[in-house]
Design a protein around this motif. Structure first.
Motif, PDB file in Angstrom:
ATOM      1  N   PRO A 116       0.818  -1.212   0.000  1.00 53.40           N
ATOM      2  CA  PRO A 116       0.000   0.000   0.000  1.00 53.40           C
ATOM      3  C   PRO A 116       0.852   1.262   0.000  1.00 53.40           C
ATOM      4  CG  PRO A 116       0.061  -1.005   2.170  1.00 53.40           C
ATOM      5  CD  PRO A 116       0.768  -1.949   1.257  1.00 53.40           C
ATOM      6  N   PRO A 117       0.241   2.387  -0.377  1.00 53.06           N
ATOM      7  CA  PRO A 117       1.001   3.653  -0.411  1.00 53.06           C
ATOM      8  C   PRO A 117       1.586   4.030   0.949  1.00 53.06           C
ATOM      9  CG  PRO A 117      -1.177   3.903  -1.436  1.00 53.06           C
ATOM     10  CD  PRO A 117      -1.149   2.554  -0.814  1.00 53.06           C
ATOM     11  N   ALA A 118       0.902   3.696   2.038  1.00 53.95           N
ATOM     12  CA  ALA A 118       1.419   4.053   3.370  1.00 53.95           C
ATOM     13  C   ALA A 118       1.068   2.956   4.364  1.00 53.95           C
ATOM     14  CB  ALA A 118       0.796   5.368   3.827  1.00 53.95           C
ATOM     15  N   LEU A 119       1.980   2.723   5.322  1.00 51.23           N
ATOM     16  CA  LEU A 119       1.731   1.728   6.380  1.00 51.23           C
ATOM     17  C   LEU A 119       1.445   2.441   7.698  1.00 51.23           C
ATOM     18  CD1 LEU A 119       4.736  -0.644   5.583  1.00 51.23           C
ATOM     19  CD2 LEU A 119       2.333  -1.088   5.090  1.00 51.23           C
ATOM     20  N   ILE A 120       0.985   1.661   8.680  1.00 51.97           N
ATOM     21  CA  ILE A 120       0.795   2.233  10.018  1.00 51.97           C
ATOM     22  C   ILE A 120       2.164   2.631  10.562  1.00 51.97           C
ATOM     23  CG2 ILE A 120       0.120   1.701  12.400  1.00 51.97           C
ATOM     24  CD1 ILE A 120      -2.009  -0.157  11.245  1.00 51.97           C
ATOM     25  N   ALA A 121       2.271   3.901  10.948  1.00 50.54           N
ATOM     26  CA  ALA A 121       3.569   4.400  11.415  1.00 50.54           C
ATOM     27  C   ALA A 121       4.003   3.651  12.669  1.00 50.54           C
ATOM     28  CB  ALA A 121       3.455   5.892  11.701  1.00 50.54           C
ATOM     29  N   PRO A 122       5.310   3.209  12.700  1.00 50.60           N
ATOM     30  CA  PRO A 122       5.745   2.461  13.884  1.00 50.60           C
ATOM     31  C   PRO A 122       5.732   3.333  15.138  1.00 50.60           C
ATOM     32  CG  PRO A 122       7.558   2.791  12.322  1.00 50.60           C
ATOM     33  CD  PRO A 122       6.344   3.380  11.703  1.00 50.60           C
ATOM     34  N   SER A 123       5.207   2.760  16.232  1.00 47.91           N
ATOM     35  CA  SER A 123       5.246   3.469  17.523  1.00 47.91           C
ATOM     36  C   SER A 123       5.225   2.410  18.619  1.00 47.91           C
ATOM     37  CB  SER A 123       4.040   4.395  17.665  1.00 47.91           C
ATOM     38  OG  SER A 123       2.886   3.647  17.966  1.00 47.91           O
ATOM     39  N   LEU A 124       5.604   2.784  19.794  1.00 51.61           N
ATOM     40  CA  LEU A 124       5.651   1.824  20.905  1.00 51.61           C
ATOM     41  C   LEU A 124       4.464   1.978  21.849  1.00 51.61           C
ATOM     42  CD1 LEU A 124       9.328   1.463  22.182  1.00 51.61           C
ATOM     43  CD2 LEU A 124       7.796  -0.322  21.372  1.00 51.61           C
ATOM     44  N   ALA A 125       3.972   3.217  21.960  1.00 55.03           N
ATOM     45  CA  ALA A 125       2.977   3.499  22.995  1.00 55.03           C
ATOM     46  C   ALA A 125       1.705   2.675  22.814  1.00 55.03           C
ATOM     47  CB  ALA A 125       2.661   4.986  22.986  1.00 55.03           C
ATOM     48  N   GLY A 126       1.145   2.688  21.599  1.00 51.06           N
ATOM     49  CA  GLY A 126      -0.117   1.972  21.358  1.00 51.06           C
ATOM     50  C   GLY A 126       0.024   0.482  21.619  1.00 51.06           C
ATOM     51  N   PRO A 127       1.015  -0.190  20.961  1.00 48.33           N
ATOM     52  CA  PRO A 127       1.186  -1.619  21.207  1.00 48.33           C
ATOM     53  C   PRO A 127       1.453  -1.952  22.677  1.00 48.33           C
ATOM     54  CG  PRO A 127       2.344  -1.004  19.223  1.00 48.33           C
ATOM     55  CD  PRO A 127       1.831   0.263  19.826  1.00 48.33           C
ATOM     56  N   LEU A 128       2.255  -1.138  23.341  1.00 44.43           N
ATOM     57  CA  LEU A 128       2.543  -1.418  24.759  1.00 44.43           C
ATOM     58  C   LEU A 128       1.285  -1.323  25.618  1.00 44.43           C
ATOM     59  CD1 LEU A 128       6.011   0.213  25.516  1.00 44.43           C
ATOM     60  CD2 LEU A 128       5.402  -2.211  25.438  1.00 44.43           C
ATOM     61  N   LEU A 129       0.461  -0.322  25.312  1.00 40.79           N
ATOM     62  CA  LEU A 129      -0.797  -0.168  26.042  1.00 40.79           C
ATOM     63  C   LEU A 129      -1.665  -1.424  25.857  1.00 40.79           C
ATOM     64  CD1 LEU A 129      -2.809   1.615  27.649  1.00 40.79           C
ATOM     65  CD2 LEU A 129      -3.609   2.524  25.453  1.00 40.79           C
ATOM     66  N   ALA A 179      -3.416   4.625  11.214  1.00 46.23           N
ATOM     67  CA  ALA A 179      -3.549   3.821   9.985  1.00 46.23           C
ATOM     68  C   ALA A 179      -4.089   4.670   8.848  1.00 46.23           C
ATOM     69  CB  ALA A 179      -4.503   2.659  10.252  1.00 46.23           C
ATOM     70  N   PRO A 180      -3.785   4.268   7.592  1.00 47.55           N
ATOM     71  CA  PRO A 180      -4.380   4.980   6.453  1.00 47.55           C
ATOM     72  C   PRO A 180      -5.899   4.843   6.480  1.00 47.55           C
ATOM     73  CG  PRO A 180      -2.737   3.358   5.731  1.00 47.55           C
ATOM     74  CD  PRO A 180      -2.950   3.144   7.179  1.00 47.55           C
ATOM     75  N   SER A 181      -6.573   5.748   5.776  1.00 49.12           N
ATOM     76  CA  SER A 181      -8.040   5.703   5.742  1.00 49.12           C
ATOM     77  C   SER A 181      -8.510   4.353   5.192  1.00 49.12           C
ATOM     78  CB  SER A 181      -8.549   6.837   4.852  1.00 49.12           C
ATOM     79  OG  SER A 181      -9.846   6.531   4.395  1.00 49.12           O
ATOM     80  N   TYR A 185      -5.444  -2.279   2.380  1.00 50.50           N
ATOM     81  CA  TYR A 185      -4.631  -2.393   3.602  1.00 50.50           C
ATOM     82  C   TYR A 185      -5.315  -1.671   4.761  1.00 50.50           C
ATOM     83  CZ  TYR A 185      -0.930  -1.292   6.941  1.00 50.50           C
ATOM     84  OH  TYR A 185      -0.199  -1.119   8.084  1.00 50.50           O
ATOM     85  N   GLY A 186      -5.747  -0.424   4.504  1.00 51.30           N
ATOM     86  CA  GLY A 186      -6.433   0.334   5.547  1.00 51.30           C
ATOM     87  C   GLY A 186      -7.741  -0.350   5.940  1.00 51.30           C
ATOM     88  N   ALA A 187      -8.442  -0.910   4.926  1.00 54.64           N
ATOM     89  CA  ALA A 187      -9.739  -1.545   5.202  1.00 54.64           C
ATOM     90  C   ALA A 187      -9.574  -2.800   6.058  1.00 54.64           C
ATOM     91  CB  ALA A 187     -10.423  -1.889   3.882  1.00 54.64           C
ATOM     92  N   PRO A 221       4.213  -4.771  10.140  1.00 57.49           N
ATOM     93  CA  PRO A 221       4.626  -4.274   8.820  1.00 57.49           C
ATOM     94  C   PRO A 221       5.342  -2.931   8.898  1.00 57.49           C
ATOM     95  CG  PRO A 221       2.397  -5.145   8.723  1.00 57.49           C
ATOM     96  CD  PRO A 221       2.786  -5.109  10.167  1.00 57.49           C
ATOM     97  N   GLY A 222       4.829  -2.024   9.737  1.00 60.46           N
ATOM     98  CA  GLY A 222       5.477  -0.716   9.866  1.00 60.46           C
ATOM     99  C   GLY A 222       6.867  -0.834  10.447  1.00 60.46           C
ATOM    100  N   TRP A 223       7.016  -1.706  11.462  1.00 55.51           N
ATOM    101  CA  TRP A 223       8.342  -1.893  12.086  1.00 55.51           C
ATOM    102  C   TRP A 223       9.331  -2.533  11.117  1.00 55.51           C
ATOM    103  CZ3 TRP A 223       6.079  -4.181  17.244  1.00 55.51           C
ATOM    104  CH2 TRP A 223       5.696  -3.116  18.076  1.00 55.51           C
ATOM    105  N   LEU A 224       8.849  -3.496  10.311  1.00 56.96           N
ATOM    106  CA  LEU A 224       9.752  -4.233   9.426  1.00 56.96           C
ATOM    107  C   LEU A 224      10.119  -3.440   8.167  1.00 56.96           C
ATOM    108  CD1 LEU A 224       8.145  -7.800   9.644  1.00 56.96           C
ATOM    109  CD2 LEU A 224      10.200  -6.967  10.817  1.00 56.96           C
ATOM    110  N   ALA A 225       9.264  -2.460   7.806  1.00 62.92           N
ATOM    111  CA  ALA A 225       9.477  -1.724   6.545  1.00 62.92           C
ATOM    112  C   ALA A 225      10.747  -0.875   6.616  1.00 62.92           C
ATOM    113  CB  ALA A 225       8.268  -0.852   6.269  1.00 62.92           C
TER     114      ALA A 225
END
Lengths: 97, 815
Positions: free
Chosen positions: B686-699, B737-739, B745-747, B811-815
Motif C-alpha cells: 500500500p502507499p502508506a503503512l501504520i507508522a511504527p510506535s511503541l505506545a499503542g502496542p505497549l498499552l 492507519a491509512p483511511s 490495507y487500511g480496510a 509491517p510498519g516496524w519491518l518496513a
C-alpha cells in the motif's frame, strides 16, 4: 472430550498439513521463489507432514481398548493416506504454472 | 407419586402457554422444531414456484415469459431460498424436535438460544421474501460474486438484501450449531456413553461441528462485502488492493462444507430409518462413525474445486482435485454399509423405504458426476454449464430431499400421533422420482451440449430445445408430486386414526414416549445400557411413564434434566433449564431493526439497535441464577447431584466454548484475507503503512496482561480495566492507519481492529455484569459459573488483542 480429540487427531494432522502446504505454495508462487529450491521446500514440507501423520497413526494404533479407539486408529491411517494422496501433485506438477 | 399426578406436575412446569403468549414466549424444543419444519417447507414451496417459473422460461427458445432482470432474480432467489431458508432450517427443525427425545433428555441444552434462532430465521427470511415481492430481490446468483454484486454493477439494494438477510438468518444457524453440539455432548440419558449414542446423534455432532467452523467465513465475507457497498472499503476492488477472488475463497470455504452440512443430517436419517425398515441393526456402526468424521474434515479441503477456472496454479488445483476425489471414499463406505444392512435384513417396502431407494439411485448418480467434476480437465469443459446444475441437484435433492421425505413419513406419526390414510404418498413418490430424473438427467445432456447456466433464453439453432422442453415437463411432474405430499400430510393430520406407540418397532428412545409427545418428553428419565434401549426393554416407555426412571418429580417448579460426562455418560449434574421467555423474540426484533436500518442506509440509527441488543442481553443473563446455595439434590435410584447453579462446567460454559470457536474461525478467516490480499492482490504494497510506535502496542499488551491476571485472580475491576486498555490501544493504532477507504490495507487493518475492539468491549461489559451480580448476591464459592464463562471471553479478547497488535504493528516496524 479426549475421545473426540483422539477420533479427530489423524484428520487434524491432515488439516494442519493442508493449511501449511497450501500457504507455503501461495507464498512461494507470489514471491517468485527459485523454482528448484521451492520444489524442495514443498517436498520437505510434504515429507514432514507424512512423518507427523504417520506418528499420529502409530500412536492411535497402540491404544485400542474400545470401539471408538479402533475408529480413532482407523482415522489416524485415513489422515496419513489423505496426506500422501492429496499432495502427490508436489512430485509431478510444476509449482506455479 | 401416581403417574397421573406426575404428568400434571411436569406439564405445569414445561407447558407452552396458551394463545399468542405461547407463540411468542415458548422455548420448548418440540415447538421450535415444528416451527422450523413448517416454515422451511413454506420457503421450499416458494422456492419451488420460482423453479417452475425458471422452467417455464426455458421450456422454449427465445421465450418472452419473463425478461432478464426478473429471470436473474428468479434463479438467485431459487438458489438462496433452497440453500439458506429451506435445507439448513429443515434439518435444524428435525434435529431440534428429535434430538432430546433420542438422547433421553427433556429439552435442548440452551432453549432460549433455539428460540432466538427461530425468530432470527423467521425475520431474516421474511425480509428476503418481502424484498422479492417488492421487486428488489438479489439478482447476482446465489453465490453473489463481486464485482457483479458490488455497488458499480448492482447499485440498488438487491445485493444488500442478500448480504443482510442471509447474515441475519446465519445467526440462527450459529445458534442451532452451538445448541446441537452442547446438547449431544452434555444432555444425554444416564449411561449413554459416546459409543452408545444413537447414530443420528453422531451425524448431527459432526454437522453441528462443521457449522461452527464452516459458517464464519461466509459471515465474514458478507460483512466485508456489505461494508464495501455501504462505506466504500475496498476489500474486493482490485484498483485499490482488493480482490474478487477473496470473496470466492471465503464463500466456498463455507460453500463446499455446506454441501456435506446438508447431506450428513439426511444421511443420519437414512442410517436411523434403514435398519428399522430392513428389520435389522445397522451394519458397520464403527466404520460409519469413522466415515462421518472423515467427511467432516475432508470436506473442508475441497473448496477450490469451485474455482478451478480462476487461474490458480496447477499444483494447487491438484491438491484440491485429489481431496475432492478422496471425499468420495467415506461416502462410499456409508453407501456400502447401507446396502449391507439391507442385505442382512428383511426389507419392508413401506413408504419411507421407497424414498430411501429413490435416495440411493439419485444420490449415487450425483456422487459419480461429482467425481467427474473433481477432475480438473473435465471441470474446465463443464464449468458453468447446465451439467453442473444437474450434478448439484442430483446431490442435494438426492442427498437431502429424498431422505427428508423418508424422514417425514417415518417420524410424522410421532408428531401427529396418527396413521396415514389412503395411498397418496406412493403416487407422490413416483411423480417426484420420475419428474426429478426427467428434469435433471436430461440437463446433464444439455450441459454437455454446451448450454451455460443462468441464461434466460437461447436460440433455436443450438439444438437444446427438446431437452429443455422435456426438463420443464419433468419439473412440473415433480411439482405435482410435492403437492400430493402436502395433501397426504394434511389428510393424515385431519383424518388419520390415532396411532399406537412405536408403530415401526424401532429401538431408539424417541419412541419410548406417548405420541404425540408431551412437552417434557419423559415423565422420568431413562438409564441406558446399549445403543438400542427399546430392543433391550420394549416396555421401557411404560416404565418411564410410570416414574421408574430418574428425576421423576416436579421439584420447586424447575425445568430439570440430567447433564452427563461427555464420554462415559455418567450423570454429572442436574441441568436447570430456563422457562418461557420474552428475551429471544425481543432480542431478535432489535437485531432485525439493526439489519433493516443498515438496509435502508440509516447508518446513524443502526447503533441504537446494537445498544438495545446489549441491554437485552444484560437482562437475559440477569434472569439466570439464584441467590442461595442449594447443594446436591436427589435424582432417584439413591443418587444425588449438584444443580447447574453449582456445577463446574455447565451447558452455558460449553456454549461459550463453541461460540468462541466460531468467533476464532471468523478471526482466522479475516487474517487469511489480510495475508491473501497482501500476497495475491494487485496494487500492493500500500502507499502508506501504520507508522511504527511503541505506545499503542505497549498499552494493548499491558491491557491484555491485566485482563488475563484479572480473570485468574478474581480481580474483576483489573480485568475490566485491561479490556478497556485493549480498546484504547486499538483506537490508537487505527488513528495511525491509512483511511479504510483509501486501500484494502487500511480496510483490512480497520476490520482487524474492529474485531479486537468488539471482543474487548464485550468482555468489559461482562466484567461490569459480574461486578453487579456479585453485589446483588448471585455469586458464592459454589455458585461461580458466571466467572468461569467470563474468563473464557476475557482470555479470547486478550489473545485476539495481542494478535491484532502484532499484525498491525509489524509491517510498519519491518518496513
Amino acid at each position: 472430550m479426549r475421545v473426540l480429540l483422539r477420533l479427530s487427531a489423524g484428520l487434524i494432522g491432515w488439516t494442519v498439513a493442508f493449511c501449511l502446504i497450501y500457504a507455503l505454495h501461495g507464498l512461494g508462487c507470489a514471491g517468485a521463489w527459485d523454482a528448484s529450491r521451492f520444489r524442495w521446500a514443498m517436498l520437505v514440507a510434504w515429507g514432514i507432514s507424512i512423518a507427523a501423520t504417520l506418528g499420529v497413526a502409530l500412536w492411535l494404533t497402540r491404544r485400542r481398548r474400545t470401539g471408538l479407539d479402533r475408529a480413532a486408529a482407523a482415522l489416524g491411517w485415513v489422515g496419513l493416506a489423505a496426506t500422501i494422496i492429496t499432495f502427490i501433485p508436489i512430485a509431478i506438477v510444476p509449482a506455479c504454472a | 407419586m401416581s403417574a397421573l399426578k406426575l404428568h400434571y406436575q411436569l406439564h405445569a412446569i414445561w407447558r407452552t402457554e396458551p394463545g399468542w403468549r405461547g407463540h411468542l414466549r415458548s422455548v420448548n424444543h418440540s415447538d421450535m422444531g415444528k416451527r422450523f419444519i413448517v416454515a422451511a417447507f413454506v420457503f421450499f414451496a416458494i422456492g419451488g414456484v420460482l423453479a417452475m417459473l425458471i422452467r417455464a422460461q426455458l421450456a422454449t427458445p427465445r421465450s418472452a415469459f419473463v425478461g432478464p432482470e426478473v429471470y436473474n432474480q428468479l434463479f438467485t432467489m431459487h438458489g438462496s431460498i433452497m440453500m439458506f431458508l429451506f435445507a439448513i432450517p429443515m434439518f435444524e427443525g428435525l434435529t431440534m424436535y428429535l434430538l432430546p427425545k433420542m438422547l433421553g433428555s427433556r429439552d435442548l441444552a440452551l432453549p432460549r438460544l433455539s428460540a432466538l434462532g427461530w425468530w432470527c430465521y423467521l425475520f431474516g427470511g421474511t425480509i428476503i421474501i418481502v424484498a422479492m415481492l417488492a421487486g428488489v430481490a438479489p439478482d447476482a446468483g446465489w453465490f453473489l460474486y463481486p464485482p457483479l454484486s458490488g455497488k458499480t454493477y448492482t447499485p440498488g439494494i438487491n445485493s444488500d438484501v442478500w448480504l443482510l438477510g442471509i447474515t441475519f438468518v446465519e445467526i440462527s444457524a450459529m445458534c442451532a450449531a452451538i445448541e446441537i453440539t452442547v446438547t449431544i455432548l452434555k444432555l444425554r440419558a444416564a449411561g449413554m456413553s459416546l459409543d452408545k449414542m444413537p447414530i443420528f446423534a453422531w451425524y448431527m455432532l459432526a454437522t453441528a461441528g462443521m457449522m461452527v467452523f464452516g459458517f464464519p467465513p461466509l459471515i465474514l465475507g458478507s460483512i466485508l462485502l456489505e461494508v464495501e457497498r455501504a462505506f466504500g472499503w475496498p476489500f474486493y476492488t482490485p484498483e485499490l488492493g482488493g480482490s474478487p477472488l477473496l470473496w470466492q475463497h471465503l464463500f466456498w470455504l463455507f460453500g463446499h462444507p455446506e454441501v456435506y452440512i446438508i447431506f450428513l443430517p439426511a444421511a443420519g436419517a437414512v442410517s436411523t430409518i434403514l435398519p428399522v425398515m430392513a428389520r435389522t441393526r445397522l451394519l458397520a456402526h464403527g466404520a460409519i462413525v469413522a466415515a462421518i468424521m472423515a467427511l467432516a474434515f475432508l470436506s473442508f479441503g475441497l473448496w477450490v474445486h469451485h474455482m478451478f477456472t480462476t487461474g490458480i496454479p496447477h499444483m494447487a488445483l491438484g491438491f484440491f482435485s485429489a481431496a475432492s476425489a478422496l471425499v468420495a471414499v467415506p461416502t462410499a463406505v456409508q453407501v456400502f454399509a447401507w446396502i449391507g444392512t439391507l442385505w442382512q435384513g428383511r426389507p419392508d417396502l413401506k413408504l419411507p423405504m421407497l424414498y430411501l431407494i429413490g435416495f440411493f439411485i439419485v444420490f449415487v448418480i450425483g456422487g459419480l458426476t461429482g467425481v467427474m467434476l473433481a477432475m480438473v480437465p473435465f471441470d474446465a469443459q463443464a464449468h458453468d454449464t447446465a451439467f453442473v446444475t444437474a450434478h448439484l441437484h442430483y446431490v442435494l435433492v438426492g442427498g437431502f430431499v429424498f431422505p427428508m421425505l423418508a424422514a417425514a413419513y417415518y417420524w410424522l406419526p410421532h408428531i401427529t400421533g396418527r396413521e396415514r390414510v389412503l395411498q397418496v404418498g406412493e403416487a407422490a413418490f413416483w411423480l417426484i422420482f420420475i419428474g426429478f430424473n426427467m428434469t435433471f438427467f436430461l440437463m446433464h445432456l444439455t450441459g454437455l451440449l454446451g448450454m451455460p447456466r443462468r441464461i434466460d433464453t437461447y436460440p433455436e439453432e443450438m439444438g437444446w430445445t427438446w431437452l429443455n422442453l422435456l426438463s420443464s415437463v419433468g419439473a412440473f411432474l415433480q411439482a405435482f408430486g410435492f403437492a400430493l405430499v402436502v395433501i397426504d400430510v394434511l389428510l393424515q393430520i385431519r383424518l388419520g386414526r390415532m396411532h399406537r406407540r412405536n408403530p415401526w418397532r424401532a429401538t431408539t428412545l424417541e419412541w419410548a414416549m406417548p405420541i404425540p409427545s408431551p412437552t417434557y418428553n419423559f415423565a422420568s428419565l431413562p438409564v441406558v445400557a446399549s445403543r438400542d434401549p427399546l430392543a433391550d426393554d420394549p416396555d421401557l416407555g411404560v416404565a418411564l411413564a410410570r416414574g421408574d426412571g430418574l428425576l421423576a418429580n416436579g421439584r420447586s417448579g424447575w425445568r430439570e434434566t440430567i447433564a452427563v460426562d461427555m464420554t462415559s455418560g455418567t450423570p454429572e449434574h442436574v441441568a436447570i433449564l430456563p422457562g418461557n421467555s420474552w428475551w429471544p423474540i425481543l432480542t431478535a426484533a432489535m437485531l432485525g431493526g439493526f439489519f433493516l436500518a443498515m438496509l435502508a442506509g440509516l447508518y446513524v440509527v443502526a447503533p441504537v439497535f446494537v445498544v438495545a441488543v446489549v441491554g437485552l442481553g444484560w437482562c437475559w443473563a440477569w434472569s439466570n441464577g439464584i441467590r442461595i446455595d442449594v447443594g446436591p439434590v436427589p435424582i432417584g435410584n439413591g443418587l444425588s447431584l449438584p444443580t447447574s447453579f453449582e456445577a463446574v462446567r455447565t451447558t452455558g460454559w460449553w456454549g461459550s466454548v463453541f461460540a468462541l470457536c466460531a468467533s476464532a474461525t471468523l478471526f482466522t478467516a479475516l487474517i487469511f484475507g489480510y495475508v491473501f490480499l497482501w500476497t495475491i492482490a494487485p496494487n500492493w504494497p500500500p502507499p502508506a503503512l501504520i507508522a511504527p510506535s511503541l505506545a499503542g502496542p505497549l498499552l494493548g499488551v499491558a491491557g491484555a496482561a491485566a485482563a488475563v491476571v484479572g480473570s485468574r485472580s478474581g480481580r474483576r475491576t483489573l480485568g475490566l480495566a485491561g479490556q478497556l486498555a485493549i480498546v484504547a490501544a486499538m483506537v490508537w493504532l487505527l488513528a495511525a492507519a491509512p483511511s479504510p477507504s483509501s486501500h484494502a490495507y487500511g480496510a483490512t487493518s480497520a476490520m482487524l481492529a474492529a474485531y479486537a475492539i468488539f471482543h474487548a468491549a464485550l468482555a468489559a461489559i461482562m466484567y461490569a455484569f459480574l461486578i453487579a451480580r456479585a453485589r446483588a448476591g448471585f455469586h458464592s464459592q459454589a455458585r461461580d459459573g458466571e466467572t468461569r464463562i467470563v474468563r473464557l471471553w476475557s482470555d479470547h479478547a486478550a489473545g485476539a488483542g495481542i494478535a491484532v497488535i502484532a499484525l498491525l504493528a509489524l509491517p510498519g516496524w519491518l518496513a
